[in-house]
Design a protein around this motif. Structure first.
Motif, mmCIF file in Angstrom:
data_model
loop_
_atom_site.group_PDB
_atom_site.id
_atom_site.type_symbol
_atom_site.label_atom_id
_atom_site.label_comp_id
_atom_site.label_asym_id
_atom_site.label_seq_id
_atom_site.Cartn_x
_atom_site.Cartn_y
_atom_site.Cartn_z
ATOM 1 N N GLU A 1 0.846 -1.202 0.000
ATOM 2 C CA GLU A 1 0.000 0.000 0.000
ATOM 3 C C GLU A 1 0.884 1.256 0.000
ATOM 4 N N GLY A 2 1.038 1.910 1.119
ATOM 5 C CA GLY A 2 1.926 3.072 1.177
ATOM 6 C C GLY A 2 1.426 4.195 0.291
ATOM 7 N N ASN A 3 1.374 5.381 0.828
ATOM 8 C CA ASN A 3 0.850 6.522 0.094
ATOM 9 C C ASN A 3 1.989 7.240 -0.631
ATOM 10 N N ALA A 4 2.025 7.105 -1.976
ATOM 11 C CA ALA A 4 3.168 7.610 -2.737
ATOM 12 C C ALA A 4 3.280 9.135 -2.707
ATOM 13 N N THR A 5 2.178 9.841 -2.546
ATOM 14 C CA THR A 5 2.238 11.311 -2.485
ATOM 15 C C THR A 5 2.942 11.735 -1.201
ATOM 16 N N ARG A 6 2.518 11.121 -0.111
ATOM 17 C CA ARG A 6 3.193 11.346 1.170
ATOM 18 C C ARG A 6 4.659 10.932 1.043
ATOM 19 N N GLY A 7 4.882 9.870 0.314
ATOM 20 C CA GLY A 7 6.232 9.346 0.144
ATOM 21 C C GLY A 7 7.168 10.353 -0.481
ATOM 22 N N LYS A 8 6.676 11.089 -1.462
ATOM 23 C CA LYS A 8 7.521 12.088 -2.125
ATOM 24 C C LYS A 8 7.884 13.196 -1.137
ATOM 25 N N GLN A 9 6.912 13.573 -0.288
ATOM 26 C CA GLN A 9 7.190 14.597 0.732
ATOM 27 C C GLN A 9 8.260 14.096 1.706
ATOM 28 N N VAL A 10 8.109 12.836 2.126
ATOM 29 C CA VAL A 10 9.073 12.280 3.076
ATOM 30 C C VAL A 10 10.466 12.252 2.452
ATOM 31 N N PHE A 11 10.531 11.893 1.167
ATOM 32 C CA PHE A 11 11.817 11.763 0.478
ATOM 33 C C PHE A 11 12.633 13.045 0.560
ATOM 34 N N THR A 12 11.949 14.183 0.397
ATOM 35 C CA THR A 12 12.665 15.460 0.375
ATOM 36 C C THR A 12 12.629 16.180 1.726
ATOM 37 N N SER A 13 12.016 15.562 2.723
ATOM 38 C CA SER A 13 11.852 16.246 4.011
ATOM 39 C C SER A 13 13.122 16.201 4.854
ATOM 40 N N ALA A 14 13.127 17.037 5.894
ATOM 41 C CA ALA A 14 14.266 17.073 6.811
ATOM 42 C C ALA A 14 14.345 15.793 7.639
ATOM 43 N N GLU A 15 13.226 15.087 7.802
ATOM 44 C CA GLU A 15 13.253 13.823 8.536
ATOM 45 C C GLU A 15 13.844 12.722 7.658
ATOM 46 N N GLY A 16 13.284 12.591 6.443
ATOM 47 C CA GLY A 16 13.722 11.514 5.541
ATOM 48 C C GLY A 16 15.146 11.715 5.059
ATOM 49 N N GLY B 1 27.258 4.628 5.698
ATOM 50 C CA GLY B 1 26.957 6.050 5.544
ATOM 51 C C GLY B 1 25.465 6.324 5.469
ATOM 52 N N MET B 2 24.647 5.281 5.370
ATOM 53 C CA MET B 2 23.202 5.510 5.401
ATOM 54 C C MET B 2 22.689 5.248 6.810
ATOM 55 N N PRO B 3 22.174 6.303 7.489
ATOM 56 C CA PRO B 3 21.674 6.111 8.855
ATOM 57 C C PRO B 3 20.431 5.219 8.855
ATOM 58 N N ALA B 4 20.289 4.381 9.879
ATOM 59 C CA ALA B 4 19.128 3.493 9.974
ATOM 60 C C ALA B 4 17.908 4.249 10.502
ATOM 61 N N LYS B 5 16.738 3.845 10.049
ATOM 62 C CA LYS B 5 15.453 4.314 10.594
ATOM 63 C C LYS B 5 15.329 5.832 10.632
ATOM 64 N N LEU B 6 15.689 6.483 9.533
ATOM 65 C CA LEU B 6 15.470 7.928 9.440
ATOM 66 C C LEU B 6 13.984 8.201 9.579
ATOM 67 N N VAL B 7 13.198 7.314 9.016
ATOM 68 C CA VAL B 7 11.741 7.361 9.175
ATOM 69 C C VAL B 7 11.285 5.942 9.477
ATOM 70 N N GLU B 8 10.117 5.826 10.141
ATOM 71 C CA GLU B 8 9.606 4.501 10.490
ATOM 72 C C GLU B 8 8.118 4.424 10.216
ATOM 73 N N GLY B 9 7.572 3.243 10.334
ATOM 74 C CA GLY B 9 6.129 3.054 10.234
ATOM 75 C C GLY B 9 5.558 3.512 8.905
ATOM 76 N N GLU B 10 4.453 4.249 8.974
ATOM 77 C CA GLU B 10 3.748 4.664 7.749
ATOM 78 C C GLU B 10 4.614 5.526 6.843
ATOM 79 N N ASP B 11 5.416 6.416 7.420
ATOM 80 C CA ASP B 11 6.263 7.268 6.590
ATOM 81 C C ASP B 11 7.304 6.437 5.844
ATOM 82 N N ALA B 12 7.853 5.431 6.512
ATOM 83 C CA ALA B 12 8.834 4.559 5.863
ATOM 84 C C ALA B 12 8.154 3.793 4.727
ATOM 85 N N GLU B 13 6.950 3.292 4.961
ATOM 86 C CA GLU B 13 6.238 2.552 3.916
ATOM 87 C C GLU B 13 5.883 3.467 2.750
ATOM 88 N N ALA B 14 5.494 4.694 3.077
ATOM 89 C CA ALA B 14 5.112 5.638 2.020
ATOM 90 C C ALA B 14 6.316 5.972 1.138
#
Ligand code: HEC
Ligand code: HEC
Length: 215
Positions: free
Chosen positions: A27-42, A96-109
């Motif tokens: 599933e995962g919400n791809a629109t949210r996913g794009k936001q997460v990709f460029t966000s300060a969290e992701g 060099g890739m930190p683990a769990k920058l995002v988790e749960g729904e954001d990670a799936e998205a």
């Protein structure tokens, strides 16, 4: 890249036997996913090239390159998404890739989003046609700041960014010359942008940073 992908698949197959297929991100919400990709969290954009997101990070591998082969060979999107999700939770230690920058729904998205667009020839063509410059062909420092991944690592009020891998630019208040030097050559965790951005783009983004940080 192929090898890494194959190894991840093996790891996933092992994972799958334990918990069944329900846990996999179909599933995962791809629109949210794009936001997460460029966000300060992701922060994904800061380290990875992905044409659809307009990101040019060079710390990690290009995700377009990493998954173009799998896409061509007809791997299901859900399979690719599962590989990305696995990477988010369990990146190679010390890579060099930190683990769990995002988790749960954001990670799936974000996993669903990457699986949807990585290696997509259409997105790559569109990104190549689109120069990272503002209207009228003049280099636009603010949009370069966003698209080159600066925002994911740096806080700068004028750009609305809250990254904290690099120094807060509102506090650092670098001169234009210093900013040009850093962006061109990189330093420490900051990648060099020479070759990725033209000299005019580097000057434009440096002037934008220096000018807006002094306000
Ligand atoms: C600080 C830099 C950094 C950030 C932030 C980062 N990555 Fe990575 N990523 C890397 C590096 C370095 C590797 C290579 C790891 C290795 O060699 O095993 C990598 C590998 C990957 C891979 C595997 C690619 C392949 O070749 O198989 C995927 C998928 C990935 N990252 C997705 C993401 C996503 C999604 C995010 C955001 C949630 C993210 N990364 C954030 C640095 C980063
Ligand atoms: C992967 C994270 C990352 C990205 C992406 C990144 N930076 Fe940096 N940046 C850093 C780090 C870390 C430093 C501190 C380097 C040092 O001095 O050791 C830094 C330093 C700087 C400095 C110097 C600040 C000072 O006065 O000391 C400027 C200016 C700067 N970055 C601008 C940019 C711009 C503009 C971009 C986009 C083109 C960018 N950065 C992209 C991490 C990043």
């Amino acid at each position: 890249m192929r090898l890494a992908f194959a190894a991840a698949l093996v790891a996933l197959t092992a994972l799958g036997t334990g918990c069944g297929t329900e846990g996999l991100p179909t599933e995962g919400n791809a629109t949210r996913g794009k936001q997460v990709f460029t966000s300060a969290e992701g922060q994904c954009a800061a380290c990875h090239v992905l044409a659809d997101a307009g990101s040019k990070g060079k710390v990690g591998p290009s995700l377009d390159d990493a998954f173009a082969g799998a896409r061509e060979e007809g791997f299901k999107e859900s399979t690719i998404a599962a590989t990305v999700l696995d990477q988010i939770y369990y990146p190679t230690e010390g890579s060099g890739m930190p683990a769990k920058l995002v988790e749960g729904e954001d990670a799936e998205a974000v996993a669903a989003y990457v699986a949807d667009v990585a290696g997509d020839p259409e997105a790559i063509k569109a990104a190549a046609a689109k120069k990272p410059t503002g209207k009228g062909g003049k280099a636009d420092g603010k949009s370069i700041f966003a698209s080159a991944g600066c925002a994911t690592c740096h806080t700068l009020a004028a750009a609305g960014s809250k990254g904290n891998i690099g120094p807060n630019l509102d506090e650092a208040r670098p001169s234009v010359d210093k900013a040009i030097k850093r962006v061109t050559q990189g330093k420490g965790a900051m990648p060099a942008f020479k070759g990725q951005l033209t000299d005019a783009e580097i000057r434009a983004v440096a002037e934008f940073v220096s000018r807006s940080a002094r306000k």
